[in-house]
Design a protein around this motif. Structure first.
Motif, PDB file in Angstrom:
ATOM      1  N   TYR A  19       0.832  -1.207   0.000  1.00 39.15           N
ATOM      2  CA  TYR A  19       0.000   0.000   0.000  1.00 39.15           C
ATOM      3  C   TYR A  19       0.865   1.256   0.000  1.00 39.15           C
ATOM      4  O   TYR A  19       0.713   2.156  -0.848  1.00 39.15           O
ATOM      5  N   MET A  41       1.277   3.949  -3.103  1.00 39.75           N
ATOM      6  CA  MET A  41       0.960   5.361  -2.895  1.00 39.75           C
ATOM      7  C   MET A  41       2.156   6.244  -3.243  1.00 39.75           C
ATOM      8  O   MET A  41       2.008   7.310  -3.864  1.00 39.75           O
ATOM      9  N   THR A  81      -3.001   4.229  -7.358  1.00 39.01           N
ATOM     10  CA  THR A  81      -4.068   3.755  -6.463  1.00 39.01           C
ATOM     11  C   THR A  81      -4.836   2.588  -7.067  1.00 39.01           C
ATOM     12  O   THR A  81      -5.533   1.871  -6.346  1.00 39.01           O
TER      13      THR A  81
END
Length: 737
Positions: A663, A667, A672
């Motif tokens: 994640y 980012m 995304t």
């Protein structure tokens, strides 16, 4: 001229000791002329000639009286010559004149080739003199045969064991060593001496030289003497697993658990069992029950405090926690147990150090004197080599501002192998300290170097590093990169970023979480080689959609595999490639069973072999259209490699550090698409990316463009942020003084 027999022999001996061989030989030649039947004169004259480098003349001198001897006399005279040479060899050894002793013993071997103690001495001398050609002649000498046949003869057991010890220490990978160790077993005076020698050697061979098969073979020998020695079984289970002999590693760990009595021993035995089961992959039911048992025993251990433990058992307390985040995403529950165990570990290690008179409290001078001083930053790790930590940490080392920071690097259990990445670190390490496995010695070195901030890159993945951190040899201590935070109270900070830990994480971390402004890791890129995988080689159509998962067996969770199979089922003409070290047949059965349960034809699955080059592995990622991440333990290095190669990734975000690596990396790469917050979203993203080629191309283009703009690919900027964090940590520290 000889006039008195007694006096000339004294004079000859004095000349000999003074190495005045010319005068000594003249006296013996005169003595032989006067008393040609005194055979001992020939032995001494021949020895003098030998020491003058006249080997042929020496042998002729010795043989001269032998030609007229009968069989009985020949044996007597041979023994006399043997004794003369033996005494001289021992004298030279005592004087550390090893070359001369070696020469004399070679002639003893010609006189009596089967004198085994002499052969053993020659081997010791050959090692000292690095005459390895003698070692290669071992089999011709028949040493092992002699040992096996002469167990009741006058072999010096002490000398034999010394030879084995020197062999294992100086030429540990020599092919004769295993046979030599086996032949030595009956000569050990007690089992402990075998235990001490074979275990010490196996640890070096298995961990430092990375030869677990040979290490396990050595330990198997000791089991003949002590079949239920739990310490041997612990290491044997580890070496079996490291050699990917998972079935034996698992069985040995089970035996180890059944023989363990104390709670600390049970905790570590359960760790070994989980290590084997999870590395092999596919033993999910037993993994779950073993994990529950581990947590229960840890709770019992916490409640039973205080328990007096010696150093070896203390050191084993933390690493068992490594398995649990692979099994479930429950950081609040996990850290409640782990932090208590870490506190016990910390207190026990510090008490042990105090009992040995160790005190690492530094008297910090007035803050103003640090204004013009470089901060001394120390990095400690066993993994600065061909290892995930080695690949990812290098940009920080490369970009460090050496005008502002004095860098020291502590290589724990330095690997005695050819490893170009390890060699690279030696050139970038500032002051490099090549160290072994003694936590106290490493802590002493760090303390003597007056390190201001010590960075732990291993967390709980190496017990020795955990020991060093618990000893607190530096005033500020930080964990970064190697794993989640260790929970050791002596560690002040844990490096994170805005994404990799949730906002409430400080509630269950003992370390202060230091969030860098963008990312906790950045790299300038990866070396990419030439791919060795082609679709046609795998019998995959050119227009198929190819999914890939490249992770260790440790990270294979059945729930995630179900999601992956549901994606494959929903995307027509799709295939799933599975790569990563595991027990081949077991992991195949594991995937096939779940595929069948989800209605996926097993012919759509492909299991890829390992490649030995990291750059080729990265090139081979390009065969995939989409990479499917693991959960609850994400990829880290593999995620970075996937994004660098411009391949869309689907990841499921959880609560724990290990479930948020992908994640934060996505980012910080500006992506995304593919980030899922629920199980359903993971499946939806996987299906959507599989069916929508335009979306895949869009993500790939964004990833390619991110190489020039994204924080994830800016190692220099990341290094400046780490350096700023160090300066702020130090400022906070001195303001409190």
């Amino acid at each position: 001229m000889i006039t008195n027999t007694y006096n000339w022999q004294i004079q000859a001996e004095e000349y000999f000791v003074q190495e005045n061989y010319f005068q000594a030989s003249k006296l013996y030649e005169q003595a032989i002329a006067i008393e040609p039947n005194t055979i001992s004169y020939y032995w001494h004259l021949g020895l003098i000639l030998l020491l003058q480098g006249q080997e042929a003349e020496a042998q002729m001198t010795w043989m001269l009286p032998m030609t007229e001897a009968d069989e009985e006399q020949l044996q007597i005279w041979t023994n006399e010559l043997f004794q003369v040479l033996q005494i001289e060899a021992e004298r030279r050894e005592h004087l550390s004149e090893y070359s001369i002793a070696w020469l004399v013993r070679q002639h003893i071997r010609e006189i009596n080739p089967s004198e085994i103690n002499n052969l053993l001495h020659i081997l010791l001398l050959s090692l000292k003199l690095e005459k390895f050609e003698d070692i290669e002649d071992l089999r011709e000498w028949g040493l092992i045969k002699f040992l096996n046949e002469q167990q009741s003869t006058n072999i010096s057991a002490e000398l034999l064991i010394q030879v084995l010890k020197e062999f294992l220490s100086n030429v540990p990978l020599h092919p004769i060593n295993l046979n030599l160790a086996e032949a030595c077993l009956p000569y050990f005076p007690d089992a402990y001496q075998s235990f001490d020698l074979l275990l010490t050697s196996a640890l070096k061979i298995g961990h430092t030289l990375l030869q677990p098969v040979l290490a396990s073979s050595l330990l198997e020998l000791h089991l003949r003497l002590e079949p239920k020695n739990v310490e041997i079984l612990r290491h044997l289970a580890t070496f079996y697993q490291d050699a990917r002999n998972y079935s034996q590693g698992i069985e040995t760990a089970r035996l180890c658990y059944s023989l363990s009595e104390g709670l600390a021993d049970k905790i570590f035995a359960l760790h070994l069992l989980l290590r084997g089961l999870m590395s092999a992959g596919g033993y999910w039911q037993e993994i779950c029950t073993t994990c529950q048992e581990l947590e229960a025993v840890c709770q019992q251990f916490i409640q039973a405090q205080p328990i007096a433990l010696e150093e070896a058992r203390i050191l084993r307390l933390l690493s068992p926690s490594f398995a649990i985040p692979h099994i479930k995403d429950a950081p609040v529950e996990f850290r409640a147990i782990h932090n208590k165990v870490a506190e016990i570990f910390n207190n026990d290690i510090q008490a042990l150090a105090q009992s040995q008179g160790k005190n690492y409290v530094r008297q910090i001078v007035q803050p103003r004197t640090y204004k013009s001083k470089k901060l001394r930053i120390g990095y400690i790790s066993y993994a600065l080599r061909n290892h995930s930590v080695g690949w990812l940490a290098r940009w920080l080392f490369q970009h460090h501002n050496r005008d502002k920071f004095d860098i020291h690097t502590y290589f724990v259990n330095y690997k005695l192998v050819n490893d170009y990445l390890q060699d690279w670190y030696l050139t970038q390490a500032g002051q490099a300290h090549i160290l072994g496995m003694s936590g106290l010695e490493i802590a002493d070195q760090i303390y003597q170097d007056e390190i201001d901030i010590l960075i732990d890159l291993d967390s709980i993945t190496l017990d020795v590093t955990s020991e060093v951190m618990a000893l607190k040899p530096a005033p500020i201590q930080v964990t970064w990169l190697g794993w989640d935070a260790s929970g050791i109270p002596a560690i002040d900070y844990f490096i994170a970023d805005p994404y990799v830990l949730p906002n409430d994480a400080q509630d269950y971390y003992t370390e202060k979480i230091w969030r860098l402004p963008q990312t906790y890791i950045a790299v300038d890129g990866f070396e990419v080689g030439v791919p060795t995988l082609r679709r046609d080689d795998l019998d995959i159509p050119i227009d198929a959609v190819v999914y890939l998962s490249a992770q260790r067996g440790y990270k294979r969770h059945p729930e995630t595999i179900k999601w992956q199979m549901q994606i494959i089922k929903e995307v027509p003409n799709s295939y799933f490639l599975i790569k990563g070290p595991a027990e081949e047949e077991t992991i195949k059965r594991f995937f096939y069973q779940i595929a069948q349960e989800e209605g996926v034809d097993c012919s759509r699955l492909r299991f890829l072999p390992q490649v030995h080059s990291e750059s080729v592995h990265r090139a081979n990622l390009g065969i995939a259209d989409i990479v499917l991440d693991t959960f609850p333990y994400n990829g880290a290095t593999t995620t970075l490699e996937t994004l660098w190669m411009g391949i869309p990734l689907v990841t499921r975000v959880g609560e724990q550090f290990a479930a948020r690596n992908s994640y934060t990396m996505m980012m910080n790469a500006g992506i995304t698409e593919g980030i899922a917050w629920t199980d359903e979203e993971y499946i939806e993203w996987g299906v959507r990316l599989g069916k929508d080629e335009a979306l895949r191309q869009q993500v790939a283009l964004k990833l390619k463009a991110s190489r020039q703009t994204a924080p994830l690919w800016n190692g220099k900027q990341f290094t400046r942020e780490m350096e700023k964090a160090y300066e702020q940590m130090w400022q906070r520290y001195i303001e409190k003084k």
